[in-house]
Design a protein around this motif. Structure first.
Motif, mmCIF file in Angstrom:
data_model
loop_
_atom_site.group_PDB
_atom_site.id
_atom_site.type_symbol
_atom_site.label_atom_id
_atom_site.label_comp_id
_atom_site.label_asym_id
_atom_site.label_seq_id
_atom_site.Cartn_x
_atom_site.Cartn_y
_atom_site.Cartn_z
ATOM 1 N N GLN A 257 -5.466 -4.165 -14.954
ATOM 2 C CA GLN A 257 -4.377 -3.972 -13.946
ATOM 3 C C GLN A 257 -4.601 -2.881 -13.000
ATOM 4 O OE1 GLN A 257 -0.334 -4.067 -15.900
ATOM 5 N NE2 GLN A 257 -1.211 -5.457 -17.515
ATOM 6 N N GLY A 258 -5.621 -1.842 -13.698
ATOM 7 C CA GLY A 258 -5.891 -0.767 -12.843
ATOM 8 C C GLY A 258 -6.828 -1.582 -11.817
ATOM 9 N N VAL A 259 -7.617 -2.428 -11.883
ATOM 10 C CA VAL A 259 -8.311 -2.915 -10.592
ATOM 11 C C VAL A 259 -7.513 -3.727 -9.669
ATOM 12 C CG1 VAL A 259 -10.080 -4.896 -9.974
ATOM 13 C CG2 VAL A 259 -10.356 -3.515 -12.167
ATOM 14 N N ARG A 260 -6.550 -4.327 -10.036
ATOM 15 C CA ARG A 260 -5.293 -4.723 -9.115
ATOM 16 C C ARG A 260 -4.705 -3.669 -8.450
ATOM 17 N NH1 ARG A 260 -2.844 -7.862 -13.621
ATOM 18 N NH2 ARG A 260 -4.274 -9.640 -13.940
ATOM 19 N N ALA A 261 -4.691 -2.540 -8.814
ATOM 20 C CA ALA A 261 -3.866 -1.428 -8.462
ATOM 21 C C ALA A 261 -4.701 -1.088 -7.198
ATOM 22 C CB ALA A 261 -3.554 -0.309 -9.371
ATOM 23 N N LYS A 262 -5.932 -0.983 -7.442
ATOM 24 C CA LYS A 262 -6.979 -0.441 -6.459
ATOM 25 C C LYS A 262 -6.904 -1.421 -5.209
ATOM 26 C CE LYS A 262 -10.592 1.855 -4.823
ATOM 27 N NZ LYS A 262 -10.690 3.094 -4.184
ATOM 28 N N GLN A 263 -6.971 -2.908 -5.610
ATOM 29 C CA GLN A 263 -7.020 -3.617 -4.499
ATOM 30 C C GLN A 263 -5.780 -3.550 -3.690
ATOM 31 O OE1 GLN A 263 -7.365 -7.111 -6.866
ATOM 32 N NE2 GLN A 263 -9.482 -7.228 -6.982
ATOM 33 N N ILE A 264 -4.559 -3.165 -4.159
ATOM 34 C CA ILE A 264 -3.591 -2.944 -3.364
ATOM 35 C C ILE A 264 -3.572 -1.709 -2.775
ATOM 36 C CG2 ILE A 264 -0.833 -3.130 -3.854
ATOM 37 C CD1 ILE A 264 -1.283 -5.084 -6.045
ATOM 38 N N VAL A 265 -3.665 -0.862 -3.363
ATOM 39 C CA VAL A 265 -3.813 0.602 -2.856
ATOM 40 C C VAL A 265 -5.054 1.016 -2.653
ATOM 41 C CG1 VAL A 265 -2.772 3.076 -2.936
ATOM 42 C CG2 VAL A 265 -1.655 1.087 -4.180
ATOM 43 N N PRO A 266 -5.925 0.455 -1.530
ATOM 44 C CA PRO A 266 -7.358 0.367 -1.839
ATOM 45 C C PRO A 266 -7.693 1.984 -1.331
ATOM 46 C CG PRO A 266 -6.387 -0.183 0.547
ATOM 47 C CD PRO A 266 -5.350 -0.224 -0.522
ATOM 48 N N ARG A 267 -7.183 2.920 -0.939
ATOM 49 C CA ARG A 267 -7.517 4.149 -0.693
ATOM 50 C C ARG A 267 -7.272 5.134 -2.107
ATOM 51 N NH1 ARG A 267 -5.707 2.892 4.190
ATOM 52 N NH2 ARG A 267 -3.454 3.278 3.572
ATOM 53 N N ASP B 148 0.749 -1.282 -0.082
ATOM 54 C CA ASP B 148 -0.022 -0.187 -0.162
ATOM 55 C C ASP B 148 0.805 1.278 0.137
ATOM 56 O OD1 ASP B 148 -2.284 1.839 -0.064
ATOM 57 O OD2 ASP B 148 -2.778 1.185 2.189
ATOM 58 N N VAL B 149 0.157 2.374 -0.401
ATOM 59 C CA VAL B 149 0.973 3.764 -0.312
ATOM 60 C C VAL B 149 0.088 4.453 0.720
ATOM 61 C CG1 VAL B 149 1.389 5.544 -1.444
ATOM 62 C CG2 VAL B 149 1.590 3.259 -2.754
ATOM 63 N N PRO B 150 0.576 4.228 1.996
ATOM 64 C CA PRO B 150 -0.229 5.111 3.163
ATOM 65 C C PRO B 150 0.126 6.532 3.258
ATOM 66 C CG PRO B 150 1.644 3.701 4.068
ATOM 67 C CD PRO B 150 1.637 3.477 2.577
ATOM 68 N N GLN B 151 -0.531 7.330 3.751
ATOM 69 C CA GLN B 151 -0.573 8.714 4.157
ATOM 70 C C GLN B 151 -0.260 9.442 2.778
ATOM 71 O OE1 GLN B 151 2.092 8.924 7.539
ATOM 72 N NE2 GLN B 151 0.776 7.388 8.552
ATOM 73 N N VAL B 152 -0.285 9.182 1.867
ATOM 74 C CA VAL B 152 -0.457 10.199 0.463
ATOM 75 C C VAL B 152 -1.542 9.766 -0.537
ATOM 76 C CG1 VAL B 152 1.297 10.548 -1.505
ATOM 77 C CG2 VAL B 152 2.253 9.857 0.762
ATOM 78 N N PRO B 153 -1.868 11.038 -0.955
ATOM 79 C CA PRO B 153 -3.132 10.760 -1.959
ATOM 80 C C PRO B 153 -2.578 10.119 -3.076
ATOM 81 C CG PRO B 153 -3.042 13.002 -0.793
ATOM 82 C CD PRO B 153 -1.958 12.419 -0.445
ATOM 83 N N VAL B 154 -3.394 9.109 -3.554
ATOM 84 C CA VAL B 154 -2.949 8.554 -4.629
ATOM 85 C C VAL B 154 -4.197 8.515 -5.460
ATOM 86 C CG1 VAL B 154 -2.047 6.334 -5.868
ATOM 87 C CG2 VAL B 154 -1.163 6.809 -3.620
ATOM 88 N N THR B 155 -3.909 8.804 -6.867
ATOM 89 C CA THR B 155 -4.643 8.714 -7.989
ATOM 90 C C THR B 155 -4.267 7.747 -9.013
ATOM 91 O OG1 THR B 155 -5.875 10.833 -8.027
ATOM 92 C CG2 THR B 155 -6.067 9.552 -10.053
ATOM 93 N N VAL B 156 -4.878 6.527 -9.650
ATOM 94 C CA VAL B 156 -4.502 5.788 -10.541
ATOM 95 C C VAL B 156 -5.359 5.825 -11.693
ATOM 96 C CG1 VAL B 156 -4.036 3.304 -11.240
ATOM 97 C CG2 VAL B 156 -3.228 3.935 -8.821
ATOM 98 N N ALA B 157 -4.873 6.293 -12.929
ATOM 99 C CA ALA B 157 -5.694 6.333 -14.144
ATOM 100 C C ALA B 157 -5.316 5.392 -15.269
ATOM 101 C CB ALA B 157 -5.682 7.495 -14.552
ATOM 102 N N TRP B 158 -6.271 4.947 -15.947
ATOM 103 C CA TRP B 158 -6.032 3.647 -17.000
ATOM 104 C C TRP B 158 -6.735 4.145 -18.303
ATOM 105 C CZ3 TRP B 158 -3.050 0.646 -13.710
ATOM 106 C CH2 TRP B 158 -2.234 -0.170 -14.443
ATOM 107 N N GLY B 159 -6.153 4.255 -19.388
ATOM 108 C CA GLY B 159 -6.746 4.495 -20.608
ATOM 109 C C GLY B 159 -7.500 3.173 -20.999
ATOM 110 N N THR B 160 -8.602 3.302 -21.521
ATOM 111 C CA THR B 160 -9.571 2.128 -21.884
ATOM 112 C C THR B 160 -8.727 1.411 -23.031
ATOM 113 O OG1 THR B 160 -10.991 3.635 -23.449
ATOM 114 C CG2 THR B 160 -11.542 3.108 -21.109
ATOM 115 N N ARG B 161 -7.924 2.286 -23.990
ATOM 116 C CA ARG B 161 -7.366 1.477 -24.985
ATOM 117 C C ARG B 161 -5.929 1.142 -24.859
ATOM 118 N NH1 ARG B 161 -9.461 4.990 -30.137
ATOM 119 N NH2 ARG B 161 -8.358 3.578 -31.119
ATOM 120 N N ASP B 162 -5.532 1.074 -23.614
ATOM 121 C CA ASP B 162 -4.158 0.785 -23.467
ATOM 122 C C ASP B 162 -3.846 -0.542 -24.122
ATOM 123 O OD1 ASP B 162 -1.470 0.238 -22.406
ATOM 124 O OD2 ASP B 162 -1.894 1.417 -20.514
ATOM 125 N N MET B 163 -2.935 -0.723 -24.659
ATOM 126 C CA MET B 163 -2.519 -1.816 -25.812
ATOM 127 C C MET B 163 -1.224 -2.591 -25.237
ATOM 128 S SD MET B 163 -3.138 -0.771 -29.668
ATOM 129 C CE MET B 163 -2.716 -2.271 -30.185
#
Length: 276
Positions: A236-246, A215-230
């Motif tokens: 993988q964005g869903v996995r990122a959300k599971q690992i960094v739940p906030r 996790d990345v605690p105590q720091v605001p995190v935004t993860v953004a993913w393009g719908t057409r990433d090749m």
């Protein structure tokens, strides 16, 4: 305006000099921009002017990429070393815990800086490290193929291809969903950057053992993913959300692996929102 800064980084053989090329523009809280493997700081050009209206923007060529020289012997292209280099860069530029946004490799580095609490906020666009073994092998295969093509194509051929939308699509459709929007000059420059990146192979080899699992605690995190990433598929964005739940998980409709070119207004808004 581009500039360079030099500083010392500790190693097993004593302090080693590192030089980094960067461009800085704008006013406000500092915002560090980190590109992906084989790219250069100009990848951020479509969004820099928008960001600079509210931020002091520092776009960096990572060591061994763009205009930055390779790391000296004794320094590895791995996450701990790159974290140390970026921390020393911030100190040299007198950046007190800047916001950071990164794409691909740069997104992974941004998250690592966040985990080390060296930054105020993190915005990661299609960050590396959330792959399965099969997804990593696929992504590395695509990147190696792109590198091979870039190194084999004569410059006159690249220049000729870049003059048409079809040619720009042939050269850059792997990373952009809307490659026709990229200027001919930018396509030529980034093809050369990929071909000439001295840190490419060592960075890719180091990435074979990378898996972001903390996790990345105590720091605001935004993860953004393009719908057409090749390259790094969007699940993988869903996995990122599971690992960094906030973390705030943002979908970038119609965007590819490097979304800054595909939808500059949307990407700039995501970065500015994430750094407020």
């Amino acid at each position: 305006m581009s500039a360079t800064v030099s500083f010392k980084v500790p190693s097993a053989h004593g302090p080693q000099p590192v030089t980094v090329s960067y461009a800085r523009v704008g006013r406000g809280e500092p915002l560090l921009l980190l590109h992906g493997i084989g790219h250069h700081r100009q990848a951020w050009d479509p969004v820099v002017d928008i960001l600079a209206a509210d931020r002091d923007v520092i776009a960096v060529d990572l060591p061994g990429f763009g205009a930055s020289p390779a790391l000296p012997d004794g320094l590895a292209y791995d996450l701990p070393t790159t974290n140390t280099v970026l921390g020393a860069l911030c100190e040299a530029l007198e950046l007190d815990r800047p916001h950071v946004a990164g794409n691909s490799l740069g997104g992974l580095l941004a998250l690592e800086l966040g985990r080390a609490r060296l930054v105020r906020s993190v915005t990661a666009l299609s960050p590396a490290g959330f792959w399965s073994p099969a997804e990593r092998r696929y992504a590395f295969g695509v990147l190696l193929a792109m590198r091979h093509i870039a190194r084999r194509l004569p410059l006159p051929v690249v220049e000729q291809l870049s003059r048409t939308a079809a040619g720009r699509t042939a050269l850059t459709s792997t990373i952009y969903a809307r490659p026709g929007r990229r200027s001919p000059e930018a396509v030529v420059a980034e093809t050369l950057a990929l071909a000439r990146a001295t840190g490419f192979e060592q960075t890719l080899r180091s990435g074979a053992a990378v898996q972001f699992v903390e996790d990345v605690p105590q720091v605001p995190v935004t993860v953004a993913w393009g719908t057409r990433d090749m390259i790094l598929v969007r699940r993988q964005g869903v996995r990122a959300k599971q690992i960094v739940p906030r973390a705030r998980l943002v979908r970038l409709p119609g965007c590819g692996h490097c979304p800054m070119n595909d939808d500059p207004a949307l990407v700039a808004r995501v970065i500015l929102d994430g750094s407020r």
